[in-house]
Design a protein around this motif. Structure first.
Motif, PDB file in Angstrom:
ATOM      1  N   GLN A  29       0.805  -1.222   0.000  1.00 28.86           N
ATOM      2  CA  GLN A  29       0.000   0.000   0.000  1.00 28.86           C
ATOM      3  C   GLN A  29       0.836   1.269   0.000  1.00 28.86           C
ATOM      4  O   GLN A  29       0.527   2.219  -0.719  1.00 28.86           O
ATOM      5  CB  GLN A  29      -0.947   0.006   1.206  1.00 28.86           C
ATOM      6  CG  GLN A  29      -2.128  -0.919   1.045  1.00 28.86           C
ATOM      7  CD  GLN A  29      -3.151  -0.714   2.136  1.00 28.86           C
ATOM      8  OE1 GLN A  29      -3.147   0.307   2.815  1.00 28.86           O
ATOM      9  NE2 GLN A  29      -4.013  -1.684   2.324  1.00 28.86           N
ATOM     10  N   GLU A  32      -3.663  -2.294  -3.151  1.00 31.97           N
ATOM     11  CA  GLU A  32      -4.184  -0.943  -2.982  1.00 31.97           C
ATOM     12  C   GLU A  32      -3.052   0.091  -2.981  1.00 31.97           C
ATOM     13  O   GLU A  32      -2.908   0.883  -2.043  1.00 31.97           O
ATOM     14  CB  GLU A  32      -5.004  -0.852  -1.692  1.00 31.97           C
ATOM     15  CG  GLU A  32      -6.110  -1.899  -1.643  1.00 31.97           C
ATOM     16  CD  GLU A  32      -7.293  -1.487  -0.789  1.00 31.97           C
ATOM     17  OE1 GLU A  32      -7.504  -0.286  -0.599  1.00 31.97           O
ATOM     18  OE2 GLU A  32      -7.995  -2.384  -0.324  1.00 31.97           O
ATOM     19  N   SER A  88      -3.930   4.078  -2.451  1.00 33.49           N
ATOM     20  CA  SER A  88      -4.930   4.483  -1.462  1.00 33.49           C
ATOM     21  C   SER A  88      -4.464   5.625  -0.566  1.00 33.49           C
ATOM     22  O   SER A  88      -5.288   6.389  -0.047  1.00 33.49           O
ATOM     23  CB  SER A  88      -5.332   3.285  -0.598  1.00 33.49           C
ATOM     24  OG  SER A  88      -4.203   2.759   0.081  1.00 33.49           O
ATOM     25  N   ARG A 117      -2.938  10.584  -7.247  1.00 31.53           N
ATOM     26  CA  ARG A 117      -3.417   9.225  -7.492  1.00 31.53           C
ATOM     27  C   ARG A 117      -3.608   8.986  -8.986  1.00 31.53           C
ATOM     28  O   ARG A 117      -3.184   7.964  -9.525  1.00 31.53           O
ATOM     29  CB  ARG A 117      -4.737   9.010  -6.746  1.00 31.53           C
ATOM     30  CG  ARG A 117      -5.196   7.565  -6.709  1.00 31.53           C
ATOM     31  CD  ARG A 117      -6.502   7.449  -5.942  1.00 31.53           C
ATOM     32  NE  ARG A 117      -6.375   8.039  -4.613  1.00 31.53           N
ATOM     33  CZ  ARG A 117      -7.268   8.836  -4.061  1.00 31.53           C
ATOM     34  NH1 ARG A 117      -8.360   9.167  -4.726  1.00 31.53           N
ATOM     35  NH2 ARG A 117      -7.079   9.302  -2.856  1.00 31.53           N
ATOM     36  N   ARG A 137      -1.383   6.382 -11.142  1.00 36.61           N
ATOM     37  CA  ARG A 137      -2.070   5.289 -11.835  1.00 36.61           C
ATOM     38  C   ARG A 137      -1.606   5.185 -13.282  1.00 36.61           C
ATOM     39  O   ARG A 137      -1.318   4.099 -13.790  1.00 36.61           O
ATOM     40  CB  ARG A 137      -3.585   5.533 -11.829  1.00 36.61           C
ATOM     41  CG  ARG A 137      -4.316   5.213 -10.553  1.00 36.61           C
ATOM     42  CD  ARG A 137      -5.778   5.555 -10.784  1.00 36.61           C
ATOM     43  NE  ARG A 137      -6.550   5.585  -9.565  1.00 36.61           N
ATOM     44  CZ  ARG A 137      -7.755   6.144  -9.462  1.00 36.61           C
ATOM     45  NH1 ARG A 137      -8.301   6.740 -10.507  1.00 36.61           N
ATOM     46  NH2 ARG A 137      -8.415   6.125  -8.320  1.00 36.61           N
ATOM     47  N   THR A 167      -8.157  -3.570  -4.969  1.00 34.36           N
ATOM     48  CA  THR A 167      -8.624  -2.231  -4.607  1.00 34.36           C
ATOM     49  C   THR A 167     -10.074  -2.258  -4.144  1.00 34.36           C
ATOM     50  O   THR A 167     -10.828  -3.176  -4.483  1.00 34.36           O
ATOM     51  CB  THR A 167      -8.485  -1.274  -5.813  1.00 34.36           C
ATOM     52  OG1 THR A 167      -8.931   0.027  -5.446  1.00 34.36           O
ATOM     53  CG2 THR A 167      -9.320  -1.750  -7.000  1.00 34.36           C
ATOM     54  N   HIS A 168     -10.453  -1.253  -3.338  1.00 35.30           N
ATOM     55  CA  HIS A 168     -11.862  -1.055  -2.997  1.00 35.30           C
ATOM     56  C   HIS A 168     -12.402   0.189  -3.717  1.00 35.30           C
ATOM     57  O   HIS A 168     -13.555   0.557  -3.540  1.00 35.30           O
ATOM     58  CB  HIS A 168     -12.039  -0.890  -1.480  1.00 35.30           C
ATOM     59  CG  HIS A 168     -11.390   0.362  -0.942  1.00 35.30           C
ATOM     60  ND1 HIS A 168     -10.077   0.400  -0.538  1.00 35.30           N
ATOM     61  CD2 HIS A 168     -11.873   1.617  -0.773  1.00 35.30           C
ATOM     62  CE1 HIS A 168      -9.787   1.626  -0.132  1.00 35.30           C
ATOM     63  NE2 HIS A 168     -10.846   2.381  -0.267  1.00 35.30           N
ATOM     64  N   ASP A 169     -11.562   0.815  -4.556  1.00 43.90           N
ATOM     65  CA  ASP A 169     -11.920   2.034  -5.284  1.00 43.90           C
ATOM     66  C   ASP A 169     -12.522   1.654  -6.632  1.00 43.90           C
ATOM     67  O   ASP A 169     -11.824   1.155  -7.526  1.00 43.90           O
ATOM     68  CB  ASP A 169     -10.663   2.891  -5.462  1.00 43.90           C
ATOM     69  CG  ASP A 169     -10.947   4.253  -6.072  1.00 43.90           C
ATOM     70  OD1 ASP A 169     -11.685   4.306  -7.082  1.00 43.90           O
ATOM     71  OD2 ASP A 169     -10.442   5.265  -5.564  1.00 43.90           O
ATOM     72  N   GLU A 196     -10.993   3.346  -9.765  1.00 43.47           N
ATOM     73  CA  GLU A 196      -9.659   2.811 -10.019  1.00 43.47           C
ATOM     74  C   GLU A 196      -9.740   1.475 -10.748  1.00 43.47           C
ATOM     75  O   GLU A 196      -9.048   1.244 -11.750  1.00 43.47           O
ATOM     76  CB  GLU A 196      -8.944   2.636  -8.682  1.00 43.47           C
ATOM     77  CG  GLU A 196      -7.501   2.229  -8.752  1.00 43.47           C
ATOM     78  CD  GLU A 196      -6.874   2.341  -7.370  1.00 43.47           C
ATOM     79  OE1 GLU A 196      -6.653   3.482  -6.910  1.00 43.47           O
ATOM     80  OE2 GLU A 196      -6.646   1.294  -6.733  1.00 43.47           O
TER      81      GLU A 196
END
Length: 363
Positions: A86, A161, A164, A171, A175, A193-195, A198
């Motif tokens: 992370q 992640e 994050s 970000r 990316r 990821t939880h995005d 993304e």
């Protein structure tokens, strides 16, 4: 680059099942995004792929070689895997160059093998090689972490992640740099990821892990346009869920008779509409529905508008409009839905006050 194959993977901690028979295949050279809410099992799956944990059942194959499952367990250092955590986790006592070559044989570390090539690959100047990690921004540290992971030429890269902790602008920039480096090397990669944005913007293939089960594995467009469940529809972006009736290839709801992108058995359904499908207009036209603007959430280039339908005063919807065409609170507008929608069968009608648990709108 390697192919990753996972079959029937199961893991339990303290009698609590975390993964329930996960199956997935990641083709060579693919950037695969694994999306899911907190507690869905993403980290556990990643740790199993890395070899930090052993599976309770099922198998993991990397490029046709079984590394976990029936037969000998292959430890992390023999799996040819690169790992990006992370927050980079760079060694503060080493220079950028020292961090990049850390996992290489001693002779290659001495000559700083591929440092210039890898810095260029992740979009950093060569003179950064002499800097300490503390002299870099968060995004630059993540790029160095990727360069370190790529240095041994692994068959598979796992990214946990990695963006994050970065601010919004950094970000996006990071990316792009990471995706470009992976594409240029043709490395197979799994991004956890939880995005939602993304996963959808980076993943050539996207899978959603939900309560330890893989509920959908498809292209980003398929995941967004045709989510497998109503819960997933609300998780992957904003969703308007309206009660309706399915008949043939159409569903009738408070916003009219709408074409379905996927057939469903006739009966009571929840109709899923994305806010950007709901168009606003001041003059009325055929097929449009009157509504009153209740609230506006301005985001710059666009805005989310909450509205109450005039024909059904207890029916609220949200629409996404361009930032230059934002209505005012109290305005009367007319709505029309563009494109096809999804519908989900309602097997048991919940009490009225529970119907909006997973929705951004109600009717």
């Amino acid at each position: 680059m390697s192919e990753l194959r996972v079959q029937g993977l199961r893991k339990t901690f303290d009698d609590h099942p975390v993964l329930h028979g996960v199956d997935l295949t990641v083709s060579r050279g693919t950037l695969f995004a694994l999306l899911g809410p907190s507690g869905s099992g993403k980290t556990t799956l990643l740790r199993l792929l890395c070899g930090f944990e052993r599976a309770d059942g099922g198998a993991i194959e990397i490029d046709g070689r079984c590394v976990d499952g029936p037969g000998p367990f292959v430890p992390t250092e023999h799996r040819r895997i690169g790992y990006v955590p992370q927050e980079g986790a760079l060694f503060p006592h080493l220079s950028v160059a020292g961090n990049i070559v850390f996992g290489l044989p001693r002779g290659e570390r001495r000559v700083q093998h591929r440092v210039a090539e890898l810095l260029a690959l992740v979009g950093l100047p060569l003179d950064y090689a002499r800097r300490a990690p503390q002299q870099l921004s968060g995004g630059q540290q993540q790029r160095v972490a990727l360069a370190r992971a790529l240095a041994p030429s692994p068959g598979l890269i796992l990214l946990d992640e990695p963006f994050s902790s970065l601010d919004a602008a950094l970000r996006v920039e990071t990316r792009k740099a990471v995706a470009g480096a992976l594409a240029q090397t043709g490395t197979t990669a799994v991004l956890v990821t939880h995005d939602q944005a993304e996963a959808l913007s980076l993943g050539q293939q996207v899978a959603v892990l939900w309560n330890g089960r893989l509920v959908q594995n498809a292209s980003a467009e398929e995941i967004y346009r045709r989510p497998a469940t109503r819960e997933l529809a609300s998780f992957v972006g904003d969703a308007v869920l309206l009660r309706g009736i399915a008949e043939g290839n159409f569903a009738s709801c408070a916003l009219g008779r709408l074409p379905l992108s996927r057939p469903i058995e006739e009966g009571v359904v929840d109709v899923m509409i994305r806010p950007e499908q709901i168009g606003l207009s001041s003059p009325a036209a055929v097929g449009m529905h009157g509504a009153i603007v209740l609230d506006v959430k301005f985001n710059g280039r666009d805005a989310l508008v909450r509205l109450r339908l005039e024909r059904a005063e207890d029916c609220l919807v949200i629409a996404s409009v361009p930032g230059h065409a934002v209505p005012r609170v109290g305005d009367r507008v007319h709505l029309a839905v563009e494109g096809m929608v999804m519908a989900y069968a309602v097997t048991k009608l919940p009490p009225r006050h529970l119907r909006i648990e997973h929705s951004k709108a109600q009717c």
